[in-house]
Design an enzyme around this catalytic site. Structure first.
Site, short mmCIF file in Angstrom:
data_model
loop_
_atom_site.label_atom_id
_atom_site.label_comp_id
_atom_site.label_asym_id
_atom_site.label_seq_id
_atom_site.Cartn_x
_atom_site.Cartn_y
_atom_site.Cartn_z
N GLU A 179 49.48 46.51 38.81
CA GLU A 179 50.55 46.95 39.71
C GLU A 179 50.68 45.99 40.89
O GLU A 179 51.79 45.61 41.30
CB GLU A 179 50.25 48.36 40.26
CG GLU A 179 50.12 49.45 39.19
CD GLU A 179 48.69 49.63 38.70
OE1 GLU A 179 47.97 48.62 38.55
OE2 GLU A 179 48.29 50.78 38.46
N CYS A 202 45.82 51.86 43.99
CA CYS A 202 47.18 51.38 43.73
C CYS A 202 48.22 52.39 44.22
O CYS A 202 49.34 52.01 44.59
CB CYS A 202 47.37 51.13 42.24
SG CYS A 202 46.45 49.69 41.68
N ARG A 226 35.37 39.51 17.99
CA ARG A 226 34.31 39.33 18.99
C ARG A 226 34.89 39.25 20.40
O ARG A 226 34.26 39.68 21.36
CB ARG A 226 33.51 38.05 18.68
CG ARG A 226 32.63 38.19 17.45
CD ARG A 226 31.77 36.96 17.21
NE ARG A 226 30.92 37.16 16.04
CZ ARG A 226 30.15 36.23 15.51
NH1 ARG A 226 30.11 35.01 16.04
NH2 ARG A 226 29.39 36.51 14.46
N HIS A 242 44.69 44.68 40.41
CA HIS A 242 45.21 45.49 39.31
C HIS A 242 46.62 45.01 38.97
O HIS A 242 47.26 44.30 39.74
CB HIS A 242 45.22 46.97 39.72
CG HIS A 242 43.85 47.58 39.73
ND1 HIS A 242 43.61 48.92 39.88
CD2 HIS A 242 42.62 47.01 39.60
CE1 HIS A 242 42.31 49.16 39.85
NE2 HIS A 242 41.68 48.02 39.69
#
Lengths: 376, 376
Positions: free
Chosen positions: B75, B110, B209, B73
């Site tokens: 963080e 997290c 797209r 992630h």
């Protein structure tokens, strides 16, 4: 310094407008003359809009523009302006956006005055195709010892596209105008007085009316919307309201329409069951240089199909109305054999609406022909 | 300094995006975090795109973004980045564009790491509505002595509109896309491979797209155009090609269509005779957050009418094609009871074409609801 904006954005035209052999100085002064010409835009019909500046020793000594048919031409205004300032016109250079006239109209020929004032050089920005000018200034002035040259400004041709088209073809230059939602819907409802476009775009649409000599609609639009077709959102600056023209198959129209009853009812023309060629010829014979077609869709469709439209003005609004049911068009045949690409398309934002303007090839080719044929 | 441009112009959103009690410093760093989030746009599905920066004594000490589902992630990336630089994370402020997760997914929560690293303050830019986060960081972090605050960035909500919509409704956020000539014509010809839009506008369409998890067309479009519906004009950056979805009443489609035979044929879904609600539910259950509907007109018509579209992207080209015969619509009933106005419409020029983008009220209201309900 005059700040004047043309009714139609000219960005693309301007980029190509000046031929290479124009000196920077000539270019500068011709652009200045053009600014003055713009002050007469839409007001001079059946005459062209023309501006002029007189320059001596690199300094502007007089400027003028043609204000209205019957009044002084731009050249004469510039000369008078110089005299009022106490300047000596003799020996100066005259920059004029359109070739000076050499014949008597409502006023004496400008060529005579140019000679009389001992102007030593004349630079013109576009040709005058009026057949009554014989010989034209382009031949006459050099034979009288005056240095005559020109460069064709596309802006000057474009400014007077109605004048050129009417003189050379007998028919008006036609601008097709439409206001559309981005889903292709053309109206927001019958009799709801619901505008698709916002106020800024509608004001621009009235600026288009300002340059028109006539505004045309179909009978269906007249019945459904009962429009006035007058110049209201901008100052008409003394302009006579354009002709309001209705075309109809049946001639059956309610007698109480604004077009038949308001203060300008004498400016309404009704053409019944008349082919487009004749409608346009009739308008040309009434000195209509620019015809603005405001709908409906069927009328525009016919005019595009028959090739009578030179220029288009589309107003697009960020709305989905759902009138045009977005049918799958992949199986439909087009009424055109080839798509028509706009020449020099320009996009301009008016608040949240978008304005798309451009010439059709028909219009671009016509102006090119004027440039090539009349300004050797 | 990162220079990142969002796929969709955000001018209008940005003007309203920051609430008043955001300090100038917080605003600056949150915008910086958002730039990093943008690097993951379109690449993180079914996860949201998130960016983070760590700041200490007014200086950025680490930054990161979520690159792909299954990877770290934002963080964690920012923390690792700070450590690589030899910075002390303890006592720093973490700016993260989306509320940190507090549950085990493919990676540890997290919130745990934030506590472990002794980060003293966390500022979040949007809520995480994922129901598995119990308790959410907004409650958990303060209870653990960490200063937690947030301000909702509309940009952050908008960036992850597909994620929010799928999580909260089970269905994708739908973008309706269409390319149109200014006369309302939708295609230039059957099988002619003639594009209405120029290359710049078509590249923009491929950027759309890039943010889509699926692209949907009707059977008629599949038969007429035989499109590939793949990302080609922009670098796909490792993104798996979006699902290609065909809806059909009959299910009769030629077996040799590219969608059934090319290298991505496993990414093609065919839904036969299925109501829209179920089509969208099926796609939601396949983790489709953003669905791009590329036509045909009938499909868009149905989706607009039934209220399934949140956002529209119109490409307009300065062409008159004449397929849509500009019929007089003054007498036609609309399929909508009221015109739909685009919310925050923006116009953007791509060479000679124009791109009009905006939310429908449906979409704008949804984002407003997320802002109000999830970020007290």
């Amino acid at each position: 310094m005059v700040v004047v904006k043309p009714s139609i954005p000219w960005k693309n035209l301007t980029q190509r407008s000046l031929l290479k052999n124009f000196s920077p100085e000539d270019r500068y002064w011709m652009k200045e003359a053009l600014k003055w010409a713009l002050l007469g835009e839409g007001l001079t019909s059946p005459n062209p809009a023309v501006g002029a500046v007189l320059v001596k020793d690199g300094t502007l000594i007089g400027r003028g523009y043609h204000r209205k048919a019957g009044q002084a031409h731009a050249e004469i205004e510039a000369i008078e302006d110089a005299k009022k300032r106490g300047e000596t016109v003799a020996g100066s250079t005259l920059y004029v956006t359109l070739e000076p006239c050499s014949s008597w109209g409502k006023t004496p020929p400008c060529t005579e005055r140019i000679v009389k004032e001992k102007i030593s050089r004349v630079v013109a920005g576009s040709p005058d195709p009026n057949p009554r000018n014989k010989p034209r200034a382009v031949e006459l002035l050099p034979s009288l010892g005056i240095d005559f040259s020109w460069e064709i400004l596309e802006e000057a041709l474009f400014l007077n596209r109605g004048f050129y088209h009417r003189i050379l073809t007998g028919k008006p230059w036609v601008i097709g105008k439409i206001a559309m939602a981005i889903d292709g819907s053309l109206s927001a409802g019958v009799g709801e007085e619901r505008w698709i476009s916002g106020i800024a775009a509608r004001t621009m649409a009235h600026r288009l009316r300002m340059i028109a000599d006539a505004i045309l609609i179909g009978a269906q639009t007249a019945r459904a919307d009962n429009p006035r077709l007058t110049i209201r959102l901008v100052d008409p600056k003394g302009k006579i309201q354009p002709w309001r023209v209705i075309v109809s198959r049946s001639g059956n129209l309610p007698g109480d329409l604004f077009l038949f009853t308001d203060a300008f009812k004498e400016r309404t023309l009704l053409f019944v069951k008349m082919p487009w060629e004749r409608v346009l010829g009739e308008l040309g014979s009434r000195d209509v240089g620019i015809l603005l077609v405001e709908g409906g869709a069927e009328v525009l469709h016919q005019l595009i199909k028959e090739g009578w439209i030179q220029e288009v003005s589309f107003f697009l609004s960020p709305l989905i109305i759902g009138k045009q049911p977005l049918e799958d068009s992949s199986t439909d045949a087009s009424f055109l054999s080839m798509p028509l690409e706009l020449v020099n398309p320009s996009w301009q934002k008016f608040d949240e609406d978008m304005y798309c303007h451009g010439l059709l090839e028909k219009g671009a080719r016509f102006l090119e022909r004027v440039r090539v044929e009349y300004a050797q």
